[in-house]
Structures are given as C-alpha cells and as structure tokens.
Design an enzyme around this catalytic site. Structure first.
Site, PDB file in Angstrom:
ATOM      1  N   LYS A   1      37.322 -59.358  53.198  1.00  0.00           N
ATOM      2  CA  LYS A   1      36.690 -60.333  54.094  1.00  0.00           C
ATOM      3  C   LYS A   1      35.194 -60.380  53.817  1.00  0.00           C
ATOM      4  CE  LYS A   1      36.335 -61.384  59.063  1.00  0.00           C
ATOM      5  NZ  LYS A   1      36.682 -60.905  60.416  1.00  0.00           N
TER       6      LYS A   1
ATOM      7  N   SER B   1      40.468 -60.251  65.451  1.00  0.00           N
ATOM      8  CA  SER B   1      40.364 -60.974  64.181  1.00  0.00           C
ATOM      9  C   SER B   1      41.178 -60.436  63.015  1.00  0.00           C
ATOM     10  CB  SER B   1      38.910 -61.078  63.755  1.00  0.00           C
ATOM     11  OG  SER B   1      38.304 -62.104  64.481  1.00  0.00           O
TER      12      SER B   1
ATOM     13  N   SER C   1      39.286 -64.209  63.073  1.00  0.00           N
ATOM     14  CA  SER C   1      38.391 -64.763  62.085  1.00  0.00           C
ATOM     15  C   SER C   1      38.716 -64.340  60.647  1.00  0.00           C
ATOM     16  CB  SER C   1      36.951 -64.328  62.404  1.00  0.00           C
ATOM     17  OG  SER C   1      36.842 -62.915  62.328  1.00  0.00           O
TER      18      SER C   1
END
Ligand code: GLN
Length: 487
Positions: free
Chosen positions: A79, A178, A154
C-alpha cells in the site's frame, strides 16, 4: 495451475522443487499487472527492475542450495503509505506526488530480509481516508469481481491486486477498517493486528493511536506466514511490543481436522448490536449461515451485548480527524512534497501563503474536511466537548469488549453491512461513506486484532466474516478462521 494463481505456500513449494524460477514467477506477475492494471488500477507504481533483480538474487540462493525462507522470491504489493527506500510514496495524494521514500519502513526491511520481491505500490484513498479508494488523487481502483463497483478502502489497491492475481499477497494499513473492508469487498483474507503488534515505523501517519499495518492474502495460512514475518517489537516504534507468549496454550480449534471431528472448547460471541437495522438482509443471511457452520461443528454460540457500539462510530470520527489534523500539519509546502513556492514566490510573497496555498492545492476534499473537523475538535473551548468526550466513549467501548471476552473466545460479525457498492454511489455524501465502517472501527478504538475472511457470495459479490479476538490472540482468531476456510 497458472503461476499467478498460486498462494505463498504453493509458490514456495514450486521454487524449492525448481518447478519454476523466482524470475519466472516475478515475470508472470509483471505481465499480469500489465494486463489488469488498465482495467482495475490497483497499482500506482510498478518497480519492474528492482523486482527482477531481487528475484534473480533469490534464484542465485536456490542455485547455491541455500535454505529458502518461506517468503523468498514471493512477489508482493505494498500500500502506498508504507515507505520503501528509493520508491515513490504518494499516500494517494497530490501533495506527495513526487515524494521518494528515503528509507525502508520496518515491515519492508523485515520482508526484504526474507528475500521478498516487491512488485510495486498500490492505490488507496488519499492518506488512507476513505472506504472505497475513490478518494485517491490519481483515480479510483475498481473491484475485480465487478469493475463498476468499489474495491472497498482505503487499502483498495492492495485488495484488488490480491483478488486479481496481480501479486501473491499485499500489505495494507487499517485505522478504522481499511484492511478488513477491502478484504471483504474483494473476497480476500485481511488481518488487522493488535495495536502494537506490528511496527508503524515508515507508515505515513494517519491516526497514530489507531493505525496498524497488516497482511492481505489469499488464504489464512498465508496470512499467518506474513504476520509472523512482520510482527514484533521495533526500537523505532515505542508503541510496538513483542507478542506475549503464553505457555502450553491450547488453541480452541486445535486437533480439529477438515475430514471430520468436532471443535472443542470454543465459545463464540455474537454481538447483537451488529445485527440491527442497516444491515443488508442478504449479507446477514450469509453471515448467519457461517455462524451456523461453527455451531454444527460443536462451537458454543452465545449472544452477547456491546452496548456502546452505537457511539463507537461518532467517537471514531472525532478521534481520527483530531489525530489526522495533527499528523498532517507536517505537509506545509516546505518540508515535504508539493509546494506552490516551488522555487518561485507565492502569490503575496509571505510564508503563511506558502503554507495555505500549498495545503489548499495539495490536499483533496476529504483530507481538508478531516483537518478542519480535527482542528475544530482539538481547539480550546471545544476540546472538552468533543475530543475528551470521544476519548471517554472509547473507554466505554473498551470496557464492553473486556466484559464479553471474559465469557467468549472470539466474536463473529459481518465485516461490512453492505455488499461492494457502485463507484460514485456514496462519494458525494461523506456521512453515508462513514457508515460503511460501522462494524470495523470499534476494533481500532480498542486496539484489538480482527480478521476478515471470505464466507460466501451474494449476486457473485463476496461477503466477509469478521472474527474479533482478545489482544495479541492473532493465533487464535487465525485458527478459528481456518476452520471455516477448510470446511
Ligand atoms: N474508512 C475509515 C476512515 O476513513 C477507515 C480508514 C482506514 O482504516 N485507514 O477513517
């Protein structure tokens, strides 16, 4: 089986049996990314050359007949809020569009030490603020199960990359759900570790008392392997700890086998507040069926109550923006990233204007909203009414969990009340987006570990089951999840 279909355990086996080389494996994933990223936009950055040279090093190790660590040569995605030295780290924001990470996050250092192959950095909501990956400054990621839908957020890019076989596993971060929400929406496994179990050094800070890095994988076995590799105390993060070892502890599902047998000594709590209005009845049905499976295997199912659940989301949306507003003060157009000054004079030539203009232009709408909310809640005169009150609610939520964990080993809940929604469906209405997190934020407020695993489908869209455990009992919730995975 195609190389890109393999999980960690299978790929490791293939490498040690010399069925394929690490270079072949990495190339297969790079090709897959080339093919898929156009449609799902899971990756923001692909680091082809360093991936290939890392794979080559692993092949050399194999040639030398050296023992191969489990993660050696296994391609992963990271990420884009986790720093990898020399690689751009944008946090999904224009303000960090050209920021090159000067060092490795501790998790990256650990994985590199085991010979992992980093393929690239994945898309996310700007600074991890969001539940759909639509808040990325670079455009949304699409759900591989249905490209018209969001992958959750996210860590949507990481989840989509795992689901579309564009990597074998990924790292995400979870501040209020997330990792778990996108895992649920994309049909992958995702673990949010206990607060402090994994170092946050090199993770771009969002809500520092809530953030944790965790694995996103295809199977629970893989999740265990990655968690094992990244966990532990780190001198660079004073909130990190070694997971306490409990001697001779029996896992509740130990001894259980997929070929029959009953689970013994497993008490599962079902918090009734997670099954009230607002949940999609079709999602609820799939979750109830999963719970029934545990019951049929011999687990004791008990309804429990977490009475302050309804206050967790509002408390989270005070605490989170408060911490975010403080953390994001560092992006001032001078120290990092985007700057209107850029060597030139700002509009009126004074320093305050550099700050204001750089931040105004560099941050997206959701980030600006949170900075305003957070600054407001922390300001003199409002602090007591908002931030302090939210912290008190946090203690009440924690007490609720402590009470039920005296009676049960884990809690089962849906990860999300909804199925993956359409791109554009909620983005105009921040409150409706915040509601997506209703089942995930309590865990972060309290610092507990929680796992999301795929437990069925509705209209060909995945549904995630959340297993919440006591602090530092990741091994237990993973073992409990594995029972479901194997039946
Ligand atoms: N959706 C939540 C938020 O926007 C959670 C984000 C996260 O876990 N990073 O705050």
């Amino acid at each position: 089986m195609k190389l890109t279909d393999l999980n960690i355990v299978q790929a490791h086996q293939g490498l040690i049996k010399k069925e394929f080389s690490a270079l072949e494996l990495t190339k297969a994933f790079l090709n897959k990314i080339k093919e898929k990223n156009k449609e799902n936009f899971a990756y923001l950055t692909v680091v082809k050359n360093s991936a290939l040279s890392q794979a080559k090093k692993v092949d050399d190790l194999i040639l030398e007949g050296k023992e191969l660590p489990l993660l050696a040569g296994i391609p992963l995605a990271v990420k884009d809020v986790i720093l990898a030295e020399g690689v751009k780290c944008t946090a999904g924001s224009k303000i960090l569009e050209n920021y090159i990470a000067p060092y490795d996050a501790t998790v990256i250092k650990k994985l590199k030490g085991k010979g992992a192959v980093i393929l690239g950095k994945t898309n996310l909501d700007e600074f991890a603020m969001g539940s759909s990956t639509e808040n990325s400054a670079f455009g949304p990621t699409r759900n591989p199960h249905d490209l018209t839908r969001v992958p959750g957020g996210s860590s949507g890019g990481s989840a989509a990359a795992v689901a579309a076989n564009e990597c074998i596993y990924a790292l995400g971060s979870d501040t209020g759900g997330s990792i778990r929400l996108p895992a649920s929406f994309c049909g992958t496994v995702g673990l949010k570790p206990t607060y402090g179990a994994v170092s946050r050094y090199g993770l771009i800070a969002f809500g520092s008392s809530l953030d944790q890095i965790g694995p996103m994988t295809k199977t629970i076995e893989d999740c265990k392997i990655v968690f094992e590799a990244i966990k532990g105390r780190d001198d660079m993060d004073s909130t990190s700890v070694e997971i306490p070892k409990i001697k001779n502890r029996k896992l509740p599902a130990q001894g259980w086998s997929a070929s029959g047998g009953k689970i013994k000594n497993l008490r599962i709590g079902i918090p009734k507040e997670y099954f009230t209005k607002g949940i999609d009845p079709e999602v609820e049905k799939v979750i109830k069926e999963a719970i029934k499976k545990y019951q049929d295997l011999g687990a004791k199912i008990e309804e429990v109550s977490l009475p302050h659940t309804e206050y967790a989301l509002p408390a989270y949306y005070i605490i989170n923006p408060s911490e975010a507003s403080a953390n994001l003060a560092r992006y001032d157009g001078i120290k990092y990233g985007y700057s209107v000054a850029g060597g030139q004079q700002p509009a009126t030539g004074n320093l305050l204007d550099v700050y204001l203009q750089s931040r105004g232009e560099g941050f997206g709408e959701e980030v600006r909203r949170r900075i305003m909310l957070g600054t407001y809640s922390l300001s003199a005169g409002y602090y007591q009414a908002y931030y302090l009150r939210a912290q008190k609610v946090r203690t009440l939520v924690k007490n609720d969990f402590e009470k039920v964990f005296k009676k049960v080993d884990c809690l089962l809940t849906p990860t999300s009340p909804f199925l993956p929604f359409k791109i554009g469906e909620r983005i105009e209405d921040p409150l409706s987006m915040y509601l997506v997190d209703v089942y995930t934020v309590s865990v972060n407020l309290v610092g507990l570990p929680a796992l999301s695993l795929p437990c069925g489908q509705v209209h060909h869209l995945p549904v995630g089951l959340q297993i919440i455990g006591r602090p530092f009992e990741e091994d237990k919730i993973l073992a409990i999840g594995q029972v479901f995975e194997k039946i």
